[in-house]
Design an enzyme around this catalytic site. Structure first.
Site, PDB file in Angstrom:
ATOM      1  N   HIS A  23       0.847  -1.200   0.000  1.00  0.00           N
ATOM      2  CA  HIS A  23       0.000   0.000   0.000  1.00  0.00           C
ATOM      3  C   HIS A  23       0.884   1.253   0.000  1.00  0.00           C
ATOM      4  O   HIS A  23       0.748   2.136   0.845  1.00  0.00           O
ATOM      5  CB  HIS A  23      -0.945   0.023   1.212  1.00  0.00           C
ATOM      6  CG  HIS A  23      -2.079  -0.949   1.097  1.00  0.00           C
ATOM      7  ND1 HIS A  23      -2.846  -1.333   2.180  1.00  0.00           N
ATOM      8  CD2 HIS A  23      -2.588  -1.617   0.041  1.00  0.00           C
ATOM      9  CE1 HIS A  23      -3.759  -2.197   1.789  1.00  0.00           C
ATOM     10  NE2 HIS A  23      -3.626  -2.377   0.492  1.00  0.00           N
ATOM     11  N   HIS A  79     -12.237  -8.589  -6.118  1.00  0.00           N
ATOM     12  CA  HIS A  79     -11.858  -7.266  -5.603  1.00  0.00           C
ATOM     13  C   HIS A  79     -11.012  -6.583  -6.680  1.00  0.00           C
ATOM     14  O   HIS A  79     -10.188  -7.218  -7.331  1.00  0.00           O
ATOM     15  CB  HIS A  79     -11.077  -7.469  -4.307  1.00  0.00           C
ATOM     16  CG  HIS A  79     -10.521  -6.242  -3.665  1.00  0.00           C
ATOM     17  ND1 HIS A  79     -11.102  -4.995  -3.769  1.00  0.00           N
ATOM     18  CD2 HIS A  79      -9.432  -6.068  -2.874  1.00  0.00           C
ATOM     19  CE1 HIS A  79     -10.381  -4.124  -3.063  1.00  0.00           C
ATOM     20  NE2 HIS A  79      -9.365  -4.751  -2.524  1.00  0.00           N
ATOM     21  N   GLU A  81      -8.718  -4.054  -6.413  1.00  0.00           N
ATOM     22  CA  GLU A  81      -7.432  -3.453  -6.071  1.00  0.00           C
ATOM     23  C   GLU A  81      -6.312  -4.100  -6.897  1.00  0.00           C
ATOM     24  O   GLU A  81      -6.340  -5.303  -7.168  1.00  0.00           O
ATOM     25  CB  GLU A  81      -7.181  -3.628  -4.570  1.00  0.00           C
ATOM     26  CG  GLU A  81      -6.241  -2.606  -3.985  1.00  0.00           C
ATOM     27  CD  GLU A  81      -6.235  -2.624  -2.460  1.00  0.00           C
ATOM     28  OE1 GLU A  81      -5.573  -1.764  -1.874  1.00  0.00           O
ATOM     29  OE2 GLU A  81      -6.889  -3.498  -1.853  1.00  0.00           O
ATOM     30  N   ASP A  83      -3.395  -5.283  -6.502  1.00  0.00           N
ATOM     31  CA  ASP A  83      -2.665  -6.478  -6.084  1.00  0.00           C
ATOM     32  C   ASP A  83      -3.414  -7.752  -6.455  1.00  0.00           C
ATOM     33  O   ASP A  83      -2.826  -8.841  -6.463  1.00  0.00           O
ATOM     34  CB  ASP A  83      -2.351  -6.452  -4.584  1.00  0.00           C
ATOM     35  CG  ASP A  83      -3.561  -6.152  -3.719  1.00  0.00           C
ATOM     36  OD1 ASP A  83      -4.374  -5.308  -4.123  1.00  0.00           O
ATOM     37  OD2 ASP A  83      -3.688  -6.737  -2.630  1.00  0.00           O
ATOM     38  N   HIS A 145     -12.114  -5.314   2.398  1.00  0.00           N
ATOM     39  CA  HIS A 145     -12.044  -4.011   3.040  1.00  0.00           C
ATOM     40  C   HIS A 145     -12.349  -2.860   2.087  1.00  0.00           C
ATOM     41  O   HIS A 145     -12.108  -1.690   2.455  1.00  0.00           O
ATOM     42  CB  HIS A 145     -10.657  -3.808   3.658  1.00  0.00           C
ATOM     43  CG  HIS A 145      -9.533  -3.762   2.652  1.00  0.00           C
ATOM     44  ND1 HIS A 145      -8.770  -2.630   2.462  1.00  0.00           N
ATOM     45  CD2 HIS A 145      -9.063  -4.676   1.786  1.00  0.00           C
ATOM     46  CE1 HIS A 145      -7.847  -2.846   1.541  1.00  0.00           C
ATOM     47  NE2 HIS A 145      -8.009  -4.084   1.131  1.00  0.00           N
ATOM     48  N   ASP A 164      -9.474 -10.637   0.423  1.00  0.00           N
ATOM     49  CA  ASP A 164      -8.658 -10.085   1.510  1.00  0.00           C
ATOM     50  C   ASP A 164      -9.101 -10.574   2.889  1.00  0.00           C
ATOM     51  O   ASP A 164      -8.359 -10.417   3.865  1.00  0.00           O
ATOM     52  CB  ASP A 164      -8.698  -8.550   1.480  1.00  0.00           C
ATOM     53  CG  ASP A 164      -7.748  -7.983   0.442  1.00  0.00           C
ATOM     54  OD1 ASP A 164      -6.685  -8.584   0.214  1.00  0.00           O
ATOM     55  OD2 ASP A 164      -8.061  -6.933  -0.154  1.00  0.00           O
ATOM     56  N   TYR A 192      -2.540  -8.151  10.094  1.00  0.00           N
ATOM     57  CA  TYR A 192      -3.334  -7.825   8.909  1.00  0.00           C
ATOM     58  C   TYR A 192      -4.683  -7.242   9.324  1.00  0.00           C
ATOM     59  O   TYR A 192      -5.123  -6.208   8.812  1.00  0.00           O
ATOM     60  CB  TYR A 192      -3.530  -9.089   8.072  1.00  0.00           C
ATOM     61  CG  TYR A 192      -4.085  -8.865   6.698  1.00  0.00           C
ATOM     62  CD1 TYR A 192      -3.240  -8.667   5.613  1.00  0.00           C
ATOM     63  CD2 TYR A 192      -5.454  -8.857   6.466  1.00  0.00           C
ATOM     64  CE1 TYR A 192      -3.746  -8.464   4.341  1.00  0.00           C
ATOM     65  CE2 TYR A 192      -5.968  -8.654   5.209  1.00  0.00           C
ATOM     66  CZ  TYR A 192      -5.115  -8.466   4.142  1.00  0.00           C
ATOM     67  OH  TYR A 192      -5.635  -8.250   2.885  1.00  0.00           O
ATOM     68  N   HIS A 225      -4.211 -13.376  -0.077  1.00  0.00           N
ATOM     69  CA  HIS A 225      -2.856 -13.166   0.428  1.00  0.00           C
ATOM     70  C   HIS A 225      -2.571 -14.226   1.473  1.00  0.00           C
ATOM     71  O   HIS A 225      -3.399 -14.506   2.338  1.00  0.00           O
ATOM     72  CB  HIS A 225      -2.699 -11.789   1.095  1.00  0.00           C
ATOM     73  CG  HIS A 225      -2.766 -10.623   0.175  1.00  0.00           C
ATOM     74  ND1 HIS A 225      -1.899 -10.453  -0.887  1.00  0.00           N
ATOM     75  CD2 HIS A 225      -3.597  -9.545   0.150  1.00  0.00           C
ATOM     76  CE1 HIS A 225      -2.201  -9.320  -1.513  1.00  0.00           C
ATOM     77  NE2 HIS A 225      -3.236  -8.762  -0.911  1.00  0.00           N
TER      78      HIS A 225
END
Length: 398
Positions: A23, A79, A81, A83, A145, A164, A192, A225
């Protein structure tokens, strides 16, 4: 990297041993991480999530070794994002018409990031997608999130692909939870949650309660992850429920910065006072400006604490840069059911305590008192006051 998870599901993600920051520079990843992608084979074939952008070409090249890309019927984007979606542009060059199943918010995210009008299929909680003998059930997981997040459940194999949720930043040659150091795994899962999911604990509680209400058997949880939960996978679901309920342990954390060791001496003597009043409480001290101390590790300790004490010398009518930064992080994470107090040394004006107390209140902490401040280098009398301050706090928190 690829390996068989079971007869239907193959891991096709990337283990990133070198990752130390995530991030941007907001999150430390001391033990690396992984970007988990899963290939699900039945009468139809689906790819769940991708990997981070720097590994896009590698990901597509390895995926080609595993399967003819043109046989992939569906892409599931849990998701948006980068990553998890960063390899999509590279993949979609090869199979541009393959439908991408995701939430309506994920469509906004993916279009906003990649400026492509791919074949998006919006889904919501309860929608299903048949693979033949099995099917996916989609579950929106808003704010776990990001607003676009969803979980995907595979019937038959009883696998929850949780993105996540329930993940950790942890690289390992053993990608299953029963094959690794359990203390390391637990610490990374807690870190996390503390640093990423704490502000959304209300959503976590409600969403897990909703999912449990579906009465779906869960034999495995595959996050995006870290490690796959195949041994007692619900243990982490139970931990999330515990962490989401204003979690705290019998711990007090003291965070401070110091110029000429005055505030350090205060911190250490306050800690002594706390221990004198309560031998059972855990007291931890962190210099927020130390090159050996990581801000995310401090936040993890704040998450565990029932109270925090924050100290800084007064500098130019303000407080130290490192303490201000930690307070900003704490404020954004919206901790609940925690108490706090300020302390610090000063020479001329002494505004530091008031500033720290105000930030702690803004962060949702209940102030234990007006704080403690000492002029210049503390003498024996001042150090005794620090111990008394700590003793009073220890007594109040018993």
């Amino acid at each position: 990297m690829s390996f068989e998870i079971n007869k239907s599901v193959t891991y096709v993600g990337k283990i990133d041993w070198e990752l130390k920051k995530f991030h941007g520079d907001e999150l430390s990843t001391h033990r690396g991480s992984s970007y988990n992608s899963y290939l699900v084979r039945d009468e139809k074939i689906a790819l769940i999530d991708c990997v981070w952008t720097p590994f896009a070409k590698e990901f597509v090249a390895n995926l080609k070794k595993e399967i003819d890309l043109n046989t992939i019927d569906y892409i599931i984007a849990n998701h948006g994002e980068p990553d998890h979606s960063g390899a999509l542009p590279e993949l979609m060059k090869e199979i541009p018409n393959t439908p991408i199943y995701c939430t309506a918010n994920a469509i906004k995210s993916l279009k906003g990031q990649y400026h492509q009008d791919w074949n998006f299929i919006p889904v919501k909680t309860g929608d299903k997608l048949s693979l033949g003998s099995k099917e996916f059930i989609f579950i929106e997981a808003r704010m776990l999130h990001w607003p676009d997040t969803m979980f995907t459940y595979l019937t038959g194999d009883n696998i929850l692909f949780s993105n996540d949720g329930f993940g950790q930043h942890l690289a390992s040659e053993h990608m299953f939870n029963d094959l690794v150091d359990q203390a390391e795994l637990y610490h990374e899962a807690l870190k996390y949650y503390a640093n990423i999911l704490t502000p959304f604990s209300t959503f976590v509680d409600k969403k897990i309660t909703e999912i449990l209400g579906f009465n779906l058997p869960v034999d495995m949880i595959c996050p995006s992850h870290g490690l796959i939960w195949r041994d007692n996978p619900l243990q982490m679901v139970n931990k999330y429920m515990e962490w989401a309920k204003d979690y705290q342990e019998n711990q007090i954390t003291i965070i401070y910065d110091t110029m000429w060791n005055s505030t350090r001496q205060m911190a250490e003597n306050i800690a002594t006072g706390i221990r004198l009043s309560d031998t059972n409480v855990t007291v931890k001290l962190f210099n927020s400006n130390s090159t050996h101390m990581d801000k995310n590790d401090i936040i993890t300790e704040v998450f565990k604490s029932k109270a925090i004490l924050v100290g800084s010398p007064t500098i130019n009518k303000g407080i130290s840069f490192s303490v201000a930064g930690i307070l900003e992080m704490i404020k954004g994470l919206a901790f609940k059911n925690k108490k706090a107090a300020a302390f610090g040394s000063y020479g001329w004006s002494g505004e530091g305590n008031k500033l720290i107390s105000a930030e702690l209140e803004h962060g949702g902490f209940e102030l234990l008192n007006d704080g403690l401040k000492v002029t210049w280098n503390p003498d024996d009398e001042s150090l005794i006051k620090c111990q008394e301050f700590g003793r009073a706090i220890g007594q109040a928190l018993k």
